[in-house]
Design an enzyme around this catalytic site. Structure first.
Site, PDB file in Angstrom:
ATOM      1  N   LYS A 203       0.831  -1.218   0.000  1.00 24.95           N
ATOM      2  CA  LYS A 203       0.000   0.000   0.000  1.00 24.95           C
ATOM      3  C   LYS A 203       0.862   1.265   0.000  1.00 24.95           C
ATOM      4  CE  LYS A 203      -2.250  -0.909   3.822  1.00 24.95           C
ATOM      5  NZ  LYS A 203      -1.642  -2.185   4.246  1.00 24.95           N
TER       6      LYS A 203
ATOM      7  N   ARG B  29      11.851  -1.716  10.806  1.00 27.42           N
ATOM      8  CA  ARG B  29      10.779  -1.252  11.691  1.00 27.42           C
ATOM      9  C   ARG B  29      10.560  -2.281  12.779  1.00 27.42           C
ATOM     10  NH1 ARG B  29       5.806   0.645   7.966  1.00 27.42           N
ATOM     11  NH2 ARG B  29       4.724  -0.533   9.558  1.00 27.42           N
TER      12      ARG B  29
ATOM     13  N   ARG C 172      12.175  -6.505   4.997  1.00 24.92           N
ATOM     14  CA  ARG C 172      11.963  -5.113   4.614  1.00 24.92           C
ATOM     15  C   ARG C 172      12.860  -4.181   5.415  1.00 24.92           C
ATOM     16  NH1 ARG C 172       5.914  -2.564   4.402  1.00 24.92           N
ATOM     17  NH2 ARG C 172       6.044  -2.402   6.656  1.00 24.92           N
TER      18      ARG C 172
ATOM     19  N   ARG D 114       0.082  -8.486  13.563  1.00 25.60           N
ATOM     20  CA  ARG D 114      -0.507  -7.517  12.624  1.00 25.60           C
ATOM     21  C   ARG D 114      -1.432  -8.231  11.639  1.00 25.60           C
ATOM     22  NH1 ARG D 114       4.557  -4.756  10.138  1.00 25.60           N
ATOM     23  NH2 ARG D 114       3.080  -3.495   8.987  1.00 25.60           N
TER      24      ARG D 114
ATOM     25  N   ARG E 195      -9.211   0.954   9.133  1.00 27.65           N
ATOM     26  CA  ARG E 195      -8.829  -0.416   9.483  1.00 27.65           C
ATOM     27  C   ARG E 195      -9.892  -1.110  10.338  1.00 27.65           C
ATOM     28  NH1 ARG E 195      -2.803   0.789   9.230  1.00 27.65           N
ATOM     29  NH2 ARG E 195      -1.740  -1.220   9.230  1.00 27.65           N
TER      30      ARG E 195
HETATM   31  P1  AMP Z   1       1.109   0.837   8.868  1.00 29.20           P
HETATM   32  O1  AMP Z   1       2.311   1.688   8.674  1.00 29.20           O
HETATM   33  O2  AMP Z   1      -0.104   1.333   8.132  1.00 29.20           O
HETATM   34  O3  AMP Z   1       1.362  -0.631   8.636  1.00 29.20           O
HETATM   35  O4  AMP Z   1       0.712   0.980  10.438  1.00 29.20           O
HETATM   36  C1  AMP Z   1       1.609   0.591  11.445  1.00 29.20           C
HETATM   37  C2  AMP Z   1       0.858   0.464  12.757  1.00 29.20           C
HETATM   38  O5  AMP Z   1       0.249   1.721  13.104  1.00 29.20           O
HETATM   39  C3  AMP Z   1      -0.288  -0.532  12.780  1.00 29.20           C
HETATM   40  O6  AMP Z   1       0.166  -1.859  13.022  1.00 29.20           O
HETATM   41  C4  AMP Z   1      -1.132   0.011  13.932  1.00 29.20           C
HETATM   42  O7  AMP Z   1      -0.537  -0.290  15.191  1.00 29.20           O
HETATM   43  C5  AMP Z   1      -1.016   1.524  13.731  1.00 29.20           C
HETATM   44  N1  AMP Z   1      -2.055   2.052  12.813  1.00 29.20           N
HETATM   45  C6  AMP Z   1      -1.844   2.649  11.601  1.00 29.20           C
HETATM   46  N2  AMP Z   1      -2.993   3.019  11.057  1.00 29.20           N
HETATM   47  C7  AMP Z   1      -3.972   2.633  11.909  1.00 29.20           C
HETATM   48  C8  AMP Z   1      -5.396   2.706  11.878  1.00 29.20           C
HETATM   49  N3  AMP Z   1      -6.047   3.233  10.834  1.00 29.20           N
HETATM   50  N4  AMP Z   1      -6.073   2.214  12.947  1.00 29.20           N
HETATM   51  C9  AMP Z   1      -5.441   1.676  14.010  1.00 29.20           C
HETATM   52  N5  AMP Z   1      -4.107   1.547  14.091  1.00 29.20           N
HETATM   53  C10 AMP Z   1      -3.365   2.025  13.047  1.00 29.20           C
END
Ligand code: AMP
Length: 235
Positions: free
Chosen positions: A11, A157, A124, A168, A86
């Protein structure tokens, strides 16, 4: 445009590429949260443990981030959402915002086999300065451990460790995947695009082609940007 898919489906990579084809900023709630963690502010302290363990953060927080961001002038001609919504709560709030701003939402679902996801995420690496993603196997930086674009030292990360990746993915399956039904029932146009088996710029073309065919965007630009270094290019 709502970029939808499991962690590691590409994404973030696609959102960065699609800025050249769609008129609107890339909004990543994950990036917003990581900024707060880097700044070690109150929000950062509130979410750091949840993120480290692969759990979702509270809906109210990310809903407010998006409400605030979408009100900014550069969002008037559209936005590319990455990692939001989400949960069902977030999806409902988002559709309310879309109505208020008279946006026509569309979901692009990046489909990638589950077995590829863990391999992608655990290999990654990310540039902490510009956010560029690399894959050790399929798309390594020119100099090991160094960002091609700005020379910063690449990092893993915390949430790309295998045990966290599995959490996740569990969160995705239980809380996020059900949104596909929700959007379908709400009549939001949905495009299923393979997120594997082709380089990122080809996947971007496939997205733009699908959106153009259904009249949601004017057309596909003749000039595409060069593929950015990105994780998740394994076929
Ligand atoms: P991402 O970079 O989108 O994979 O997000 C990394 C982490 O941020 C996720 O595993 C969640 O802990 C938190 N996070 C990001 N976006 C959301 C969201 N829309 N709702 C809840 N937690 C989020």
């Amino acid at each position: 445009m709502i970029l939808f898919g499991s962690p590691g489906s590409g994404k973030g990579t696609q959102a960065k590429l699609l800025r050249h084809c769609l008129n609107g900023p890339h909004i990543s709630t994950g990036d917003m949260l990581r900024k707060h963690i880097d700044a070690q502010d109150g929000i950062g302290q509130q979410v750091v443990q949840l993120m480290k363990s692969g759990k979702l953060v509270p809906d109210e927080l990310v809903n407010e981030f998006v409400e605030t961001r979408i009100a900014e002038p550069d969002c008037r001609s559209g936005i590319i959402l990455d990692g939001y919504p989400r949960t069902l709560n977030q999806a409902g709030v988002l559709l309310g915002m879309m109505g208020r701003y008279k946006f026509q939402p569309a979901v692009v679902h990046l489909v990638v086999d589950c077995d590829k996801i863990v391999a992608r995420l655990s290999g990654r690496r990310q540039c902490p300065v510009c956010g560029t993603l690399y894959s050790l196997k399929t798309n390594p930086p020119k100099v090991a451990g160094i960002c091609d674009l700005d020379g910063a030292t690449l990092i893993t990360r915390e949430d790309d460790r295998e045990s966290v990746i599995r959490e996740r993915l569990r969160e995705y399956e239980s809380q996020t995947r059900p949104l596909l039904n929700y959007f379908q029932q709400a009549g939001v146009p949905m495009f299923e695009i393979s997120g594997a088996g082709a380089p990122p710029d080809q996947i971007m073309r496939n997205i733009c082609d699908a959106l153009a065919k259904s009249g949601l965007i004017q057309g596909v630009p003749l000039e595409y940007p060069k593929a950015v270094p990105a994780a998740g290019v394994a076929p």
